[in-house]
Design a protein around this motif. Structure first.
Motif, short mmCIF file in Angstrom:
data_model
loop_
_atom_site.label_atom_id
_atom_site.label_comp_id
_atom_site.label_asym_id
_atom_site.label_seq_id
_atom_site.Cartn_x
_atom_site.Cartn_y
_atom_site.Cartn_z
N HIS A 231 -3.65 36.71 3.72
CA HIS A 231 -3.61 35.72 4.79
C HIS A 231 -2.20 35.67 5.31
O HIS A 231 -2.22 35.80 6.39
CB HIS A 231 -4.06 34.33 4.24
N ALA A 232 -1.14 35.54 4.19
CA ALA A 232 0.14 35.42 4.56
C ALA A 232 0.66 36.37 5.58
O ALA A 232 1.28 36.48 6.46
CB ALA A 232 1.25 35.09 3.54
N SER A 233 0.25 37.85 4.88
CA SER A 233 0.63 38.96 5.60
C SER A 233 0.10 39.12 6.95
O SER A 233 0.76 39.62 8.02
CB SER A 233 0.65 40.36 4.66
N SER A 234 -1.01 38.68 7.30
CA SER A 234 -1.75 38.85 8.67
C SER A 234 -0.99 37.70 9.46
O SER A 234 -0.75 38.14 10.70
CB SER A 234 -3.07 38.17 8.32
N ILE B 202 4.78 36.81 -3.21
CA ILE B 202 4.56 36.51 -2.03
C ILE B 202 5.53 36.72 -1.25
O ILE B 202 5.28 37.34 -0.04
CB ILE B 202 4.21 34.85 -1.85
N MET B 203 6.79 36.66 -1.40
CA MET B 203 8.08 37.15 -0.44
C MET B 203 7.85 38.55 -0.41
O MET B 203 8.08 38.98 0.85
CB MET B 203 9.25 36.38 -1.04
N LYS B 204 7.81 39.55 -1.45
CA LYS B 204 7.83 40.99 -1.23
C LYS B 204 6.61 41.49 -0.43
O LYS B 204 6.67 42.28 0.47
CB LYS B 204 7.81 41.60 -2.77
N ALA C 206 9.23 31.38 3.21
CA ALA C 206 9.49 30.22 2.03
C ALA C 206 8.09 29.99 1.25
O ALA C 206 7.23 30.54 1.88
CB ALA C 206 9.76 29.11 2.69
N VAL C 207 8.00 29.27 0.38
CA VAL C 207 6.99 29.03 -0.54
C VAL C 207 6.77 27.34 -0.49
O VAL C 207 7.87 26.57 -0.63
CB VAL C 207 6.81 29.47 -2.03
N LYS C 208 5.65 26.81 -0.80
CA LYS C 208 5.31 25.33 -0.95
C LYS C 208 4.82 25.27 -2.27
O LYS C 208 3.69 26.02 -2.47
CB LYS C 208 4.61 24.79 0.06
N ALA D 207 16.29 32.04 -7.79
CA ALA D 207 15.96 33.49 -7.17
C ALA D 207 16.18 33.74 -5.76
O ALA D 207 16.22 34.70 -5.17
CB ALA D 207 14.70 33.99 -7.65
N GLY D 208 16.74 32.70 -5.08
CA GLY D 208 17.12 32.62 -3.70
C GLY D 208 15.84 32.40 -2.75
O GLY D 208 15.81 32.91 -1.48
N ILE D 209 14.70 31.87 -3.21
CA ILE D 209 13.62 31.82 -2.41
C ILE D 209 13.51 30.25 -2.01
O ILE D 209 13.45 29.47 -2.88
CB ILE D 209 12.36 32.30 -3.47
#
Length: 271
Positions: free
Chosen positions: A74-77, A110-112, A118-120, A137-139
């Motif tokens: 979903h996120a990449s879409s 998720i980031m890669k 960002a994440v929640k 980790a800088g996220i």
């Protein structure tokens, strides 16, 4: 009155600047390319790829069944569709609660793999180690307090949270802790407006509300609820800006009737 700063791209830093400038932050969910393109083009500040996709897109009763792979899909879409908005992605249930190393692995995936920004994560002091590991980790991490839908079976109901003094005190403590360890923002879901105002005034990071009154730094709704594609869900905090359920039902009904009567396609609609 000073002119509001125009952001070509919204970043986590932009949101902190918006709060400092008393500019409200707009946030909506999106789960697919087509919808995200419309939402981004309309000028939204933040798109949340919510685990609410579990309910809205997949028809589950709760947010619990959605997997990390599905969230990444979903996120990449969504990421492919956007030019301006900040994209925040929910870490789904079971990918961060018990083990901070697993939390970090989940966030990195998720980031890669999605390109989200960002994440929640839902929760306060009980997931502090997971949040710290991800931040190290800088996220960027957005917190989420109040009604945390991933804990629905613990609460047993989607009722308003933090009405009792003890839970309210803990929520305020958790919000301050999230700011202290480095979260860039926090969502407050379904808590008394008075408490939400107190939290927003107690922290320098943006506080985004859903069913948390007007005295916070921004608002978030589920897109499909806001445009009236869903019609069974009627919480007090929801304002429907359209009745797309009715519009679509009527349009599809008309199409069926036009096909059956051979009205569609007509002479101009063929080659």
């Amino acid at each position: 009155m000073t002119n509001k700063k125009q952001y070509k791209r919204v970043t986590v830093k932009s949101l902190v600047e918006m709060k400092a400038a008393n500019e409200k932050i707009s946030m909506l969910t999106a789960y697919d390319y087509t919808m995200a393109k419309i939402v981004d083009g309309a000028g939204i500040d933040v798109i949340l790829v919510g685990d609410s996709a579990s309910n809205v897109m997949a028809g589950h009763e709760t947010t619990l069944p959605i997997t990390l792979d599905q969230m990444i899909y979903h996120a990449s879409s969504v990421v492919r569709a956007i030019d301006r908005a900040l994209v925040v992605v929910d870490l789904p249930f079971g990918t961060y609660q018990s083990d901070s190393k697993e939390a970090l692995r989940s966030a990195i995936r998720i980031m890669k793999e999605s390109g989200g920004h960002a994440v929640k994560l839902e929760g306060g002091k009980e997931i502090k180690d997971s949040i710290k590991k991800i931040l190290n980790a800088g996220i960027p991490v957005m917190g989420h307090l109040g009604l945390t839908p991933q804990s629905i079976y613990k609460f047993g109901t989607y009722t308003v949270r933090a009405k009792e003094e003890e839970e309210a005190k803990q929520l305020l403590k958790d919000a301050k802790m999230l700011e202290r360890i480095g979260c860039f923002a926090v969502v407050l879901e379904k808590i008394p407006a008075k408490l939400a105002k107190e939290v927003a005034e107690s922290v320098s990071i943006p506080v985004i509300g859903i069913g948390a009154g007007a005295d916070v730094d921004g608002q978030v709704l589920v897109l499909h609820d806001m445009i009236g594609m869903t019609h069974e869900f009627n919480p007090r905090f929801l304002r429907r800006y359209m009745n797309l359920y009715e519009t679509m039902t009527n349009s599809i009904g008309q199409y069926v009737s036009d096909v059956k009567s051979s009205d569609f396609p007509n002479a101009e609609e063929q080659y």
